[in-house]
Design an enzyme around this catalytic site. Structure first.
Site, short mmCIF file in Angstrom:
data_model
loop_
_atom_site.label_atom_id
_atom_site.label_comp_id
_atom_site.label_asym_id
_atom_site.label_seq_id
_atom_site.Cartn_x
_atom_site.Cartn_y
_atom_site.Cartn_z
N ASN A 102 0.87 -1.18 0.00
CA ASN A 102 0.00 0.00 0.00
C ASN A 102 0.91 1.23 0.00
O ASN A 102 1.51 1.54 1.02
CB ASN A 102 -0.89 -0.05 1.26
CG ASN A 102 -1.70 1.22 1.45
OD1 ASN A 102 -1.83 2.03 0.54
ND2 ASN A 102 -2.25 1.40 2.64
N LYS B 115 0.17 4.25 -0.20
CA LYS B 115 -0.43 5.45 0.42
C LYS B 115 -0.18 6.66 -0.50
O LYS B 115 -0.17 6.50 -1.72
CB LYS B 115 0.10 5.65 1.83
CG LYS B 115 -0.05 4.36 2.66
CD LYS B 115 0.17 4.56 4.11
CE LYS B 115 -0.05 3.23 4.82
NZ LYS B 115 0.00 3.32 6.26
N HIS C 52 -9.53 1.55 4.68
CA HIS C 52 -8.24 1.69 5.38
C HIS C 52 -8.42 2.62 6.58
O HIS C 52 -9.18 3.58 6.52
CB HIS C 52 -7.18 2.25 4.41
CG HIS C 52 -5.80 2.17 5.02
ND1 HIS C 52 -5.33 3.12 5.88
CD2 HIS C 52 -4.84 1.22 4.92
CE1 HIS C 52 -4.11 2.76 6.29
NE2 HIS C 52 -3.80 1.61 5.71
N GLU D 159 -6.71 4.95 7.67
CA GLU D 159 -6.46 6.37 7.40
C GLU D 159 -7.68 7.03 6.75
O GLU D 159 -7.95 8.21 6.96
CB GLU D 159 -5.19 6.52 6.55
CG GLU D 159 -3.95 6.27 7.41
CD GLU D 159 -2.78 5.64 6.69
OE1 GLU D 159 -2.73 5.69 5.46
OE2 GLU D 159 -1.91 5.08 7.39
N GLU E 167 -5.68 -4.73 10.38
CA GLU E 167 -4.62 -3.75 10.62
C GLU E 167 -4.90 -3.00 11.92
O GLU E 167 -5.65 -2.02 11.93
CB GLU E 167 -4.56 -2.75 9.47
CG GLU E 167 -4.27 -3.37 8.13
CD GLU E 167 -3.62 -2.37 7.18
OE1 GLU E 167 -2.53 -2.66 6.71
OE2 GLU E 167 -4.20 -1.29 6.95
N GLY F 101 2.51 2.14 10.73
CA GLY F 101 3.50 3.19 10.58
C GLY F 101 4.21 3.55 11.88
O GLY F 101 4.90 4.57 11.96
N SER G 169 3.28 -2.32 10.22
CA SER G 169 4.72 -2.46 10.41
C SER G 169 5.25 -3.86 10.05
O SER G 169 6.11 -4.40 10.74
CB SER G 169 5.11 -2.07 11.85
OG SER G 169 4.75 -0.73 12.10
N GLY H 130 2.75 -1.20 4.23
CA GLY H 130 2.82 0.22 3.89
C GLY H 130 4.26 0.63 3.63
O GLY H 130 4.81 0.43 2.54
N GLY H 131 4.91 1.17 4.65
CA GLY H 131 6.25 1.74 4.52
C GLY H 131 7.24 0.83 3.80
O GLY H 131 7.99 1.27 2.92
P1 PGA Z 1 2.79 0.18 7.59
O1 PGA Z 1 1.33 0.45 6.97
O2 PGA Z 1 3.27 -1.12 7.02
O3 PGA Z 1 3.61 1.36 7.17
O4 PGA Z 1 2.63 0.09 9.08
C1 PGA Z 1 0.42 -0.59 6.77
C2 PGA Z 1 -0.86 -0.06 6.19
O5 PGA Z 1 -1.34 0.99 6.65
O6 PGA Z 1 -1.43 -0.65 5.27
#
Ligand code: PGA
Length: 252
Positions: free
Chosen positions: A9, A11, A96, A98, A168, A174, A214, A235-236
């Site tokens: 993802n 983002k 999601h 966010e 999640e 994050g 994470s 994500g990251g």
């Molecule tokens: P992250 O994000 O791996 O950076 O923690 C995961 C996500 O929000 O899908």
């Protein structure tokens, strides 16, 4: 047998040209690694045409990170599933945290998007998960139950084949904090039990449930070793080949 499903993802990262370059390298690296999993990347809307073109002929699924809950009309700034489909995009990440946290998306709004995506024959990666406050307040199961019951309302048993769930925990996104494999597995088992109650044992057993929050090269194997964890939403660590490839090729 549930096939591992690893998703990146992005983002709000990567311009179209950066995304296309990266996606091309990822497709090559995936092939070279002999990786064997279902693989998806969720990109910003404006990246979708260039990224879809860059991965053409590869196994990589390109997904949108959101979509409107209408097919057309006076909805300034929104993107319709018809527009996504016209680009060949057939998968969408919905709900999601966010979107829920920063853009006020409720379970009801998310449900309307899920139903529209299904009506348009798209696959959905539906995200659920609790905040730290909810977890510490003993509300984990209540929150997941509500997110699943409302999020999936009106989705038929047949259409469940189009649904992937991403668990999640908001406090793990994050932050560098990952749920322990045991905690994640027990949340996944709970999600499966809710889906069994809403649908059937068979549907629950075939449901792919990704863990997100994470996920890194260093923890992916322990997470994926758990019975109820079938994939990851990353994500990251999905933003560089160095970090994403060991996750994609976790079973090599
Ligand atoms: P992250 O994000 O791996 O950076 O923690 C995961 C996500 O929000 O899908």
């Amino acid at each position: 047998m549930r096939r591992p499903y690893i998703a990146g993802n992005w983002k709000m990262n990567m311009t179209p040209s950066e995304g296309a370059k990266f996606a091309k390298e990822l497709a090559e690296a995936y092939k070279a690694a002999g990786a064997d999993c279902k693989i998806m990347i969720g990109c910003p809307y404006v990246d979708l045409p260039a990224v879809a073109e860059a991965v053409k002929g590869s196994d990589i699924i390109v997904a949108a990170q959101n979509m409107a809950n209408h097919t057309s009309g006076a909805y300034t700034g929104e993107v319709s599933p018809l527009m996504l489909k016209d680009l060949g995009i057939k998968t969408v990440i919905l709900g999601h945290s966010e979107r829920r946290q920063y853009y006020g998306e409720t379970d009801e709004i998310i449900n309307s998007k899920v139903l529209l995506a299904i009506a348009e024959e798209m696959d959905v990666d539906l995200c659920v998960g609790e905040t730290l406050e909810e977890r510490e307040g003993g509300k984990l199961e209540e929150v997941l139950t509500r997110q699943l019951e409302v999020g999936l309302k009106g989705v038929s048993a047949d259409d469940m084949a189009r649904i992937t769930i991403a668990y999640e925990p908001v406090w793990a996104i994050g932050t560098g904090k990952t749920a322990t494999p045991e905690d994640a597995d027990s949340a996944h088992a709970f999600i499966r039990s809710v889906v069994e109650r809403l649908y059937s044992k068979d549907i629950a057993e075939n449901l792919i449930i990704q863990y997100g929050g994470s996920v890194k090269a260093s923890n992916v194997k322990a997470l994926m070793a758990k019975e109820n964890i079938d994939g990851a939403l990353v994500g990251g660590a999905s933003l560089s080949l160095e970090q994403f490839m060991p996750i994609v090729a976790f079973n090599k």
